[in-house]
Design a protein around this motif. Structure first.
Motif, PDB file in Angstrom:
ATOM      1  N   MET A 158      17.184   1.198  10.894  1.00 27.45           N
ATOM      2  CA  MET A 158      17.920   0.505  11.779  1.00 27.45           C
ATOM      3  C   MET A 158      17.227  -0.739  11.653  1.00 27.45           C
ATOM      4  SD  MET A 158      21.274   1.520  14.038  1.00 27.45           S
ATOM      5  CE  MET A 158      21.733  -0.276  13.714  1.00 27.45           C
ATOM      6  N   ASP A 159      16.171  -0.524  12.235  1.00 28.50           N
ATOM      7  CA  ASP A 159      15.376  -1.880  12.179  1.00 28.50           C
ATOM      8  C   ASP A 159      15.510  -2.100  11.110  1.00 28.50           C
ATOM      9  OD1 ASP A 159      15.525  -0.902  14.960  1.00 28.50           O
ATOM     10  OD2 ASP A 159      13.699  -0.454  15.763  1.00 28.50           O
ATOM     11  N   PHE A 160      14.465  -1.611  10.307  1.00 30.50           N
ATOM     12  CA  PHE A 160      13.603  -2.070   9.365  1.00 30.50           C
ATOM     13  C   PHE A 160      14.652  -3.123   8.134  1.00 30.50           C
ATOM     14  CE2 PHE A 160      12.720  -2.236   4.622  1.00 30.50           C
ATOM     15  CZ  PHE A 160      11.770  -2.443   4.967  1.00 30.50           C
ATOM     16  N   MET A 161      16.464  -2.452   8.043  1.00 30.12           N
ATOM     17  CA  MET A 161      17.064  -2.977   7.928  1.00 30.12           C
ATOM     18  C   MET A 161      17.907  -4.258   7.848  1.00 30.12           C
ATOM     19  SD  MET A 161      16.655  -1.921   4.715  1.00 30.12           S
ATOM     20  CE  MET A 161      18.758  -2.655   4.002  1.00 30.12           C
ATOM     21  N   ARG A 162      17.670  -4.514  10.039  1.00 31.50           N
ATOM     22  CA  ARG A 162      17.914  -5.227  10.197  1.00 31.50           C
ATOM     23  C   ARG A 162      18.012  -6.794   9.740  1.00 31.50           C
ATOM     24  NH1 ARG A 162      16.069  -5.224  16.366  1.00 31.50           N
ATOM     25  NH2 ARG A 162      14.211  -5.739  14.720  1.00 31.50           N
ATOM     26  N   ASP A 163      16.147  -6.505   9.858  1.00 32.02           N
ATOM     27  CA  ASP A 163      16.201  -7.997   9.005  1.00 32.02           C
ATOM     28  C   ASP A 163      16.453  -8.552   7.527  1.00 32.02           C
ATOM     29  OD1 ASP A 163      13.868  -7.895  11.216  1.00 32.02           O
ATOM     30  OD2 ASP A 163      12.622  -7.018  10.515  1.00 32.02           O
ATOM     31  N   TYR A 164      17.000  -7.624   6.985  1.00 32.46           N
ATOM     32  CA  TYR A 164      17.451  -7.876   5.529  1.00 32.46           C
ATOM     33  C   TYR A 164      18.767  -7.967   6.428  1.00 32.46           C
ATOM     34  CZ  TYR A 164      14.249  -6.492   2.273  1.00 32.46           C
ATOM     35  OH  TYR A 164      13.002  -6.597   1.762  1.00 32.46           O
ATOM     36  N   GLY A 165      19.340  -7.764   6.292  1.00 31.47           N
ATOM     37  CA  GLY A 165      20.427  -8.741   7.307  1.00 31.47           C
ATOM     38  C   GLY A 165      20.709  -9.992   7.569  1.00 31.47           C
ATOM     39  N   LYS A 194      25.390 -12.649  17.900  1.00 27.43           N
ATOM     40  CA  LYS A 194      26.384 -11.685  17.367  1.00 27.43           C
ATOM     41  C   LYS A 194      26.058 -10.434  16.583  1.00 27.43           C
ATOM     42  CE  LYS A 194      30.511 -13.786  18.409  1.00 27.43           C
ATOM     43  NZ  LYS A 194      31.751 -14.662  18.203  1.00 27.43           N
ATOM     44  N   GLN A 195      25.100 -10.626  15.570  1.00 28.92           N
ATOM     45  CA  GLN A 195      24.997  -9.587  14.804  1.00 28.92           C
ATOM     46  C   GLN A 195      23.064  -8.742  15.555  1.00 28.92           C
ATOM     47  OE1 GLN A 195      22.499 -10.963  10.517  1.00 28.92           O
ATOM     48  NE2 GLN A 195      24.112  -8.627   9.786  1.00 28.92           N
ATOM     49  N   LYS A 196      21.983  -9.338  15.790  1.00 26.81           N
ATOM     50  CA  LYS A 196      21.640  -9.267  16.439  1.00 26.81           C
ATOM     51  C   LYS A 196      21.815  -8.309  17.800  1.00 26.81           C
ATOM     52  CE  LYS A 196      17.776 -12.680  15.344  1.00 26.81           C
ATOM     53  NZ  LYS A 196      17.244 -13.697  15.951  1.00 26.81           N
ATOM     54  N   GLU A 197      22.825  -8.216  18.707  1.00 26.11           N
ATOM     55  CA  GLU A 197      23.517  -7.566  20.001  1.00 26.11           C
ATOM     56  C   GLU A 197      23.809  -6.690  18.905  1.00 26.11           C
ATOM     57  OE1 GLU A 197      26.077 -10.859  21.650  1.00 26.11           O
ATOM     58  OE2 GLU A 197      24.445 -11.606  22.982  1.00 26.11           O
ATOM     59  N   ASN A 201      23.332  -2.995  20.355  1.00 24.14           N
ATOM     60  CA  ASN A 201      23.844  -2.266  21.022  1.00 24.14           C
ATOM     61  C   ASN A 201      23.807  -0.242  20.468  1.00 24.14           C
ATOM     62  OD1 ASN A 201      24.337  -3.573  23.288  1.00 24.14           O
ATOM     63  ND2 ASN A 201      26.122  -4.060  21.779  1.00 24.14           N
ATOM     64  N   VAL A 202      24.395  -0.955  18.934  1.00 18.22           N
ATOM     65  CA  VAL A 202      23.803   0.133  18.451  1.00 18.22           C
ATOM     66  C   VAL A 202      22.817   0.847  18.033  1.00 18.22           C
ATOM     67  CG1 VAL A 202      23.962   1.901  15.590  1.00 18.22           C
ATOM     68  CG2 VAL A 202      25.906   0.293  16.307  1.00 18.22           C
ATOM     69  N   ARG A 203      22.023   0.521  18.579  1.00 17.25           N
ATOM     70  CA  ARG A 203      19.839   1.055  18.312  1.00 17.25           C
ATOM     71  C   ARG A 203      20.139   1.792  20.119  1.00 17.25           C
ATOM     72  NH1 ARG A 203      15.240   0.389  20.223  1.00 17.25           N
ATOM     73  NH2 ARG A 203      13.216   0.888  18.366  1.00 17.25           N
ATOM     74  N   ILE A 204      20.504   1.417  20.889  1.00 20.10           N
ATOM     75  CA  ILE A 204      20.152   1.393  22.298  1.00 20.10           C
ATOM     76  C   ILE A 204      21.338   2.939  22.089  1.00 20.10           C
ATOM     77  CG2 ILE A 204      20.978   1.331  24.926  1.00 20.10           C
ATOM     78  CD1 ILE A 204      20.774  -1.876  24.003  1.00 20.10           C
ATOM     79  N   LYS A 205      22.301   3.336  21.829  1.00 19.04           N
ATOM     80  CA  LYS A 205      23.229   4.135  22.260  1.00 19.04           C
ATOM     81  C   LYS A 205      22.121   5.123  20.910  1.00 19.04           C
ATOM     82  CE  LYS A 205      27.755   1.834  22.794  1.00 19.04           C
ATOM     83  NZ  LYS A 205      28.838   1.554  21.686  1.00 19.04           N
TER      84      LYS A 205
END
Length: 220
Positions: A158-165, A194-197, A201-205
């Motif tokens: 998720m961390d890695f693909m977040r940057d691609y998003g 919103k995308q970063k948030e 949020n998913v990462r925290i969960k």
């Protein structure tokens, strides 16, 4: 005699006038015809050019929309290891990747130079990172039965693909501009926030779930 000469001169003058009028009409007709032909040709050329522009814009729209779909399919395939067995995951990943790369090349082919460069930059960066993306899936299956490690991998993906998003949003903005769609930087920044948030949020969960799993393992 003078009357005869006068009549002859009058007739001759009338013939000259008639000939002049005839030639003037002929020349005028030719000029008008040429003007009409030129006007028709210019109109036809303009119409053809406008038609070509419309067809190109339509083709770009279809290619770009297909690219958006292919990107979403690829993102789903990247995370499909969470719920699919290894064979299905590898099949999904391979198919989605093949279609995405083909779609990216189609988009670069039909785009204007600056947009083409940005599409190619995105494509080359993605290809460079494929080994890392694929490794996450491979490691996930290697840790079968080890849920804490599997959750750790999910968080890293998720961390890695977040940057691609974020990169995909930037590219999407360029493609929208290319086909003449309106862009609002204020709205774009809100979407990005919103995308970063959402990712956070998913990462925290997931992290919370991972910590609970680890606590349960220690107690056991």
């Amino acid at each position: 005699m003078e009357e005869l000469i006068s009549a002859t001169a009058t007739i001759h003058g009338a013939q000259i006038q008639a000939n002049y009028t005839l030639w003037a009409a002929v020349i005028g007709g030719i000029i008008s015809g040429l003007a009409l032909i030129i006007s028709i040709k210019l109109t036809a050329d303009s119409t053809l050019k406008a038609h070509k522009i419309d067809k190109l814009a339509e083709a770009k729209r279809d290619v770009y929309l297909d690219l958006v779909r292919k990107w979403q399919n690829f993102m789903m395939a990247v995370f499909s290891f969470i719920s699919a067995n290894k064979e299905v995951y590898e099949e999904n990943f391979s198919l989605a990747l093949t279609e995405l790369i083909a779609s990216l090349h189609e988009a670069s082919f039909i785009s204007d130079p600056l947009t083409k460069e940005k599409v190619l930059d995105f494509t080359m960066q993605l290809i460079e990172d494929l080994f890392k993306i694929k490794r996450y899936g491979t490691e996930f299956y290697e840790f079968e039965g080890n849920e804490p490690e599997r959750l750790r991998i999910q968080i890293e993906v998720m961390d890695f693909m977040r940057d691609y998003g974020i990169k995909a949003l930037d590219l999407q903005r360029e493609l929208r501009i290319e086909i003449g769609l309106k862009e609002d930087e204020i709205v774009n920044q809100r979407i990005l926030k919103k995308q970063k948030e959402f990712y956070e949020n998913v990462r925290i969960k997931l992290k919370f779930f991972l910590e609970n799993k680890n606590e349960g393992t220690k107690e056991t």
